[in-house]
Design a protein around this motif. Structure first.
Motif, PDB file in Angstrom:
ATOM      1  N   SER A  60      70.717  69.064   9.251  1.00 57.17           N
ATOM      2  CA  SER A  60      70.986  67.653  10.217  1.00 57.17           C
ATOM      3  C   SER A  60      70.960  66.661   9.098  1.00 57.17           C
ATOM      4  O   SER A  60      71.433  65.384   9.466  1.00 57.17           O
ATOM      5  CB  SER A  60      70.483  67.861  11.472  1.00 57.17           C
ATOM      6  OG  SER A  60      70.768  69.015  12.060  1.00 57.17           O
TER       7      SER A  60
ATOM      8  N   PRO B 114      57.562  64.650  11.156  1.00 54.31           N
ATOM      9  CA  PRO B 114      58.022  64.619  12.765  1.00 54.31           C
ATOM     10  C   PRO B 114      59.429  64.726  12.544  1.00 54.31           C
ATOM     11  O   PRO B 114      59.965  63.817  12.480  1.00 54.31           O
ATOM     12  CB  PRO B 114      57.533  63.173  13.081  1.00 54.31           C
ATOM     13  CG  PRO B 114      57.524  62.394  11.604  1.00 54.31           C
ATOM     14  CD  PRO B 114      57.024  63.624  10.499  1.00 54.31           C
ATOM     15  N   TRP B 115      59.816  65.998  12.558  1.00 56.63           N
ATOM     16  CA  TRP B 115      61.330  66.313  12.651  1.00 56.63           C
ATOM     17  C   TRP B 115      62.059  65.731  13.788  1.00 56.63           C
ATOM     18  O   TRP B 115      63.141  65.163  13.705  1.00 56.63           O
ATOM     19  CB  TRP B 115      61.805  67.851  12.295  1.00 56.63           C
ATOM     20  CG  TRP B 115      61.529  68.252  11.204  1.00 56.63           C
ATOM     21  CD1 TRP B 115      60.549  69.271  10.416  1.00 56.63           C
ATOM     22  CD2 TRP B 115      62.202  68.166  10.086  1.00 56.63           C
ATOM     23  NE1 TRP B 115      60.984  69.332   8.985  1.00 56.63           N
ATOM     24  CE2 TRP B 115      61.870  68.799   8.905  1.00 56.63           C
ATOM     25  CE3 TRP B 115      63.619  67.000   9.805  1.00 56.63           C
ATOM     26  CZ2 TRP B 115      62.659  68.643   7.580  1.00 56.63           C
ATOM     27  CZ3 TRP B 115      64.250  67.344   8.851  1.00 56.63           C
ATOM     28  CH2 TRP B 115      63.851  68.026   7.524  1.00 56.63           C
ATOM     29  N   GLU B 116      61.453  65.718  15.002  1.00 60.69           N
ATOM     30  CA  GLU B 116      62.405  65.216  15.929  1.00 60.69           C
ATOM     31  C   GLU B 116      62.378  63.812  15.749  1.00 60.69           C
ATOM     32  O   GLU B 116      63.702  63.317  16.173  1.00 60.69           O
ATOM     33  CB  GLU B 116      61.401  65.433  17.256  1.00 60.69           C
ATOM     34  CG  GLU B 116      61.199  67.001  17.727  1.00 60.69           C
ATOM     35  CD  GLU B 116      60.113  67.504  16.728  1.00 60.69           C
ATOM     36  OE1 GLU B 116      59.433  66.925  16.099  1.00 60.69           O
ATOM     37  OE2 GLU B 116      60.080  68.828  17.097  1.00 60.69           O
ATOM     38  N   ALA B 117      61.482  63.078  15.432  1.00 64.88           N
ATOM     39  CA  ALA B 117      61.858  61.578  15.287  1.00 64.88           C
ATOM     40  C   ALA B 117      62.941  61.360  14.083  1.00 64.88           C
ATOM     41  O   ALA B 117      63.600  60.470  14.144  1.00 64.88           O
ATOM     42  CB  ALA B 117      60.405  61.032  14.881  1.00 64.88           C
TER      43      ALA B 117
ATOM     44  N   PHE C 222      67.440  71.555  10.906  1.00 65.93           N
ATOM     45  CA  PHE C 222      66.907  70.226  10.849  1.00 65.93           C
ATOM     46  C   PHE C 222      67.216  69.655   9.549  1.00 65.93           C
ATOM     47  O   PHE C 222      67.761  68.346   9.459  1.00 65.93           O
ATOM     48  CB  PHE C 222      65.206  70.095  11.257  1.00 65.93           C
ATOM     49  CG  PHE C 222      64.989  70.184  12.760  1.00 65.93           C
ATOM     50  CD1 PHE C 222      65.576  69.465  13.467  1.00 65.93           C
ATOM     51  CD2 PHE C 222      63.998  70.905  13.184  1.00 65.93           C
ATOM     52  CE1 PHE C 222      65.433  69.397  15.033  1.00 65.93           C
ATOM     53  CE2 PHE C 222      63.674  71.046  14.555  1.00 65.93           C
ATOM     54  CZ  PHE C 222      64.501  70.332  15.561  1.00 65.93           C
TER      55      PHE C 222
ATOM     56  N   VAL D 277      65.243  63.305  12.974  1.00 69.07           N
ATOM     57  CA  VAL D 277      66.562  63.783  13.403  1.00 69.07           C
ATOM     58  C   VAL D 277      67.190  62.681  14.359  1.00 69.07           C
ATOM     59  O   VAL D 277      68.116  62.420  14.316  1.00 69.07           O
ATOM     60  CB  VAL D 277      66.545  65.150  13.996  1.00 69.07           C
ATOM     61  CG1 VAL D 277      67.823  65.450  14.707  1.00 69.07           C
ATOM     62  CG2 VAL D 277      66.171  66.284  12.887  1.00 69.07           C
ATOM     63  N   LEU D 278      66.235  62.327  15.165  1.00 68.31           N
ATOM     64  CA  LEU D 278      66.695  61.143  16.063  1.00 68.31           C
ATOM     65  C   LEU D 278      67.270  59.797  15.512  1.00 68.31           C
ATOM     66  O   LEU D 278      68.396  59.551  15.809  1.00 68.31           O
ATOM     67  CB  LEU D 278      65.688  60.995  17.353  1.00 68.31           C
ATOM     68  CG  LEU D 278      65.812  59.996  18.435  1.00 68.31           C
ATOM     69  CD1 LEU D 278      67.222  60.539  19.342  1.00 68.31           C
ATOM     70  CD2 LEU D 278      64.761  59.811  19.243  1.00 68.31           C
TER      71      LEU D 278
ATOM     72  N   SER E 233      64.675  76.932  12.464  1.00 70.62           N
ATOM     73  CA  SER E 233      64.822  75.759  12.990  1.00 70.62           C
ATOM     74  C   SER E 233      64.484  74.574  11.854  1.00 70.62           C
ATOM     75  O   SER E 233      65.248  73.452  11.894  1.00 70.62           O
ATOM     76  CB  SER E 233      63.621  75.300  13.885  1.00 70.62           C
ATOM     77  OG  SER E 233      62.402  75.828  13.457  1.00 70.62           O
ATOM     78  N   GLN E 234      63.798  74.745  10.861  1.00 69.82           N
ATOM     79  CA  GLN E 234      63.709  73.722   9.908  1.00 69.82           C
ATOM     80  C   GLN E 234      64.812  73.754   8.854  1.00 69.82           C
ATOM     81  O   GLN E 234      65.147  72.418   8.728  1.00 69.82           O
ATOM     82  CB  GLN E 234      62.260  74.087   8.775  1.00 69.82           C
ATOM     83  CG  GLN E 234      60.981  73.912   9.701  1.00 69.82           C
ATOM     84  CD  GLN E 234      59.529  74.278   8.914  1.00 69.82           C
ATOM     85  OE1 GLN E 234      59.921  74.847   7.750  1.00 69.82           O
ATOM     86  NE2 GLN E 234      58.723  73.882   9.168  1.00 69.82           N
TER      87      GLN E 234
ATOM     88  N   ASN F  77      60.510  79.696  12.996  1.00 71.56           N
ATOM     89  CA  ASN F  77      60.204  78.255  12.608  1.00 71.56           C
ATOM     90  C   ASN F  77      60.902  77.922  11.439  1.00 71.56           C
ATOM     91  O   ASN F  77      61.571  76.860  11.206  1.00 71.56           O
ATOM     92  CB  ASN F  77      58.714  78.376  11.838  1.00 71.56           C
ATOM     93  CG  ASN F  77      58.009  78.419  13.084  1.00 71.56           C
ATOM     94  OD1 ASN F  77      58.356  78.173  14.526  1.00 71.56           O
ATOM     95  ND2 ASN F  77      56.589  79.234  13.010  1.00 71.56           N
TER      96      ASN F  77
END
Length: 419
Positions: free
Chosen positions: A278, A360-363, A275, A365-366, A271-272, A268
């Motif tokens: 990024s 919300p890391w996905e949002a 992120f 990064v996107l 991955s953080q 974890n």
């Protein structure tokens, strides 16, 4: 009198630094015996005393070089007085850090194993960082004193890249020795701060190259591909900063692949960290890119100075972080346990909440990553003009004068493919 001599700007700066180092040696020759005498009183090791004196000399040299850099920023008397006062107040921070370090060395480290690898690598770490900043500050001061048609960027960018390599190497060493991936998170944060600061000044450089600089450009395919980013210019400086930060991102990602046990034990956190890297790269691409576009627009209308470059980027960061915070407060979306996407333009609140459970890391990064890539592509396309410069031939009169002043520069038969 110094300015009209044949001394170069670097010779002047390193000469001033040499005089400061001589003063350090004079004081050290008087104080070092008194400090070393404390070893006879028991309880203090002579190796710790040597370590403390060595670190003190290294940090003092870096602070002296920083003073030379600030002295070259302005030639106005009142500005030099103001900068001197700011410098004295600013040096209070490393002074207290030095006092804390001295206390830690003599109290907590007095029982440390002196022949252990970590103990002496800490000293080498401080020394390499201090002397790399000595080089950076001295080259910065020399670039401010040099004439306008000189190449002021290449030497600075070489030192910057070397500092990034040193930082990656030291943090990798500590991550392996301590078996802790958290060191790479600090590498990401400090690298982002570093390239965010130096990127401000690189994106404020003029895109116009003088004939003197054009005569020294690489002309081979390999030289143009790898060394064009070291040439002066706001576009090359922008890409240079983002490329180095991108190298840190790729390096951290590859470090977890090469060490699968480390990434599995901290899946974890790993991955953080990726992120986080990024997001840092994306925010650098956005803020430096927007600042460069604003400066390009201003340069087409007025003369852009160094204080104006700093002011534009400062206002950009203030508005980019303050306005989303005001909107979030007005909508009552600010909560310690919840992150709001309204704060997305603010790198301060986004990165400070990077390890929160509700982020919300996905949002992030996107959205931020896509915007960062967009500004990177736009600035890369606009930097094509700076990459299109070709080397020009040296006039015969200038070539003869250079050979008379520097006979060692006579061309040889061998030719490097990087030229």
């Amino acid at each position: 009198l110094i300015a009209i001599t044949t001394l170069s700007a670097r010779q002047i700066v390193f000469g001033k630094l040499g005089s400061a180092l001589v003063q350090m040696v004079v004081y050290l020759s008087a104080l070092a015996p008194c400090i070393a005498f404390t070893a006879l009183l028991r309880g203090v090791d002579v190796y710790l005393i040597a370590l403390l004196l060595g670190v003190t000399v290294s940090v003092s040299a870096a602070m002296s070089a920083c003073g030379l850099m600030f002295a070259s920023l302005s030639r106005s008397g009142h500005w030099q007085s103001a900068l001197s006062a700011i410098l004295v107040l600013g040096f209070a921070v490393p002074m207290f850090a030095w006092l804390v370090m001295a206390y830690e060395i003599f109290v907590d480290w007095n029982r440390a194993v002196l022949d252990g690898p970590v103990f002496w690598t800490v000293f080498l770490n401080v020394a390499t960082v201090a002397w790399s900043f000595v080089a950076l500050f001295c080259f910065t001061a020399a670039s401010q004193l040099s004439f306008l048609s000189d190449n002021r960027a290449t030497a600075l960018r070489v030192v910057m890249m070397v500092q990034q390599v040193l930082a990656a190497g030291w943090y990798t060493f500590y991550a392996i020795v301590e078996n802790d991936f958290e060191f790479l998170e600090w590498l990401a944060i400090l690298s982002g701060m570093y390239w965010g600061i130096v990127g401000v000044f690189m994106t404020g450089e003029s895109p116009q190259l003088s004939p003197r600089v054009l005569r020294g450009l690489p002309q081979s395919l390999l030289g143009r591909a790898f060394f064009s980013w070291f040439n002066p210019g706001s576009g090359t400086g922008y890409v240079f900063a983002l490329a180095n930060m991108g190298a840190v991102l790729v390096y951290a990602f590859g470090f977890g692949i090469v060490n699968p046990s480390l990434s599995r034990s901290n899946a974890n956190f790993y991955s953080q960290t990726v992120f986080l890297l990024s997001a840092i790269w994306s925010y650098l691409a956005i803020y430096l890119g927007v600042g460069r576009l604003i400066l390009m627009w201003l340069r087409s209308r007025v003369q852009v100075s160094l204080p104006m470059v700093f002011l534009v980027h400062l206002l950009l960061h203030i508005f980019g972080n303050f306005i989303p915070f005001v909107l979030a407060i007005s909508l009552d979306n600010v909560s310690p346990s919840r992150y709001s996407l309204i704060l997305l333009p603010s790198w301060v609140f986004t990165l400070s909440s990077s390890m929160g459970p509700m982020v919300p890391w996905e949002a992030i990064v996107l959205l931020v990553g896509g915007t960062g890539l967009l500004f990177f592509v736009v600035n890369l396309v606009l930097a094509a003009n700076e990459l299109g410069y070709q080397r020009i031939a040296t006039p015969e009169r200038i070539a003869i004068d250079d050979l008379e002043l520097h006979p060692e520069r006579r061309p040889t038969q061998e030719k490097s493919p990087w030229d």
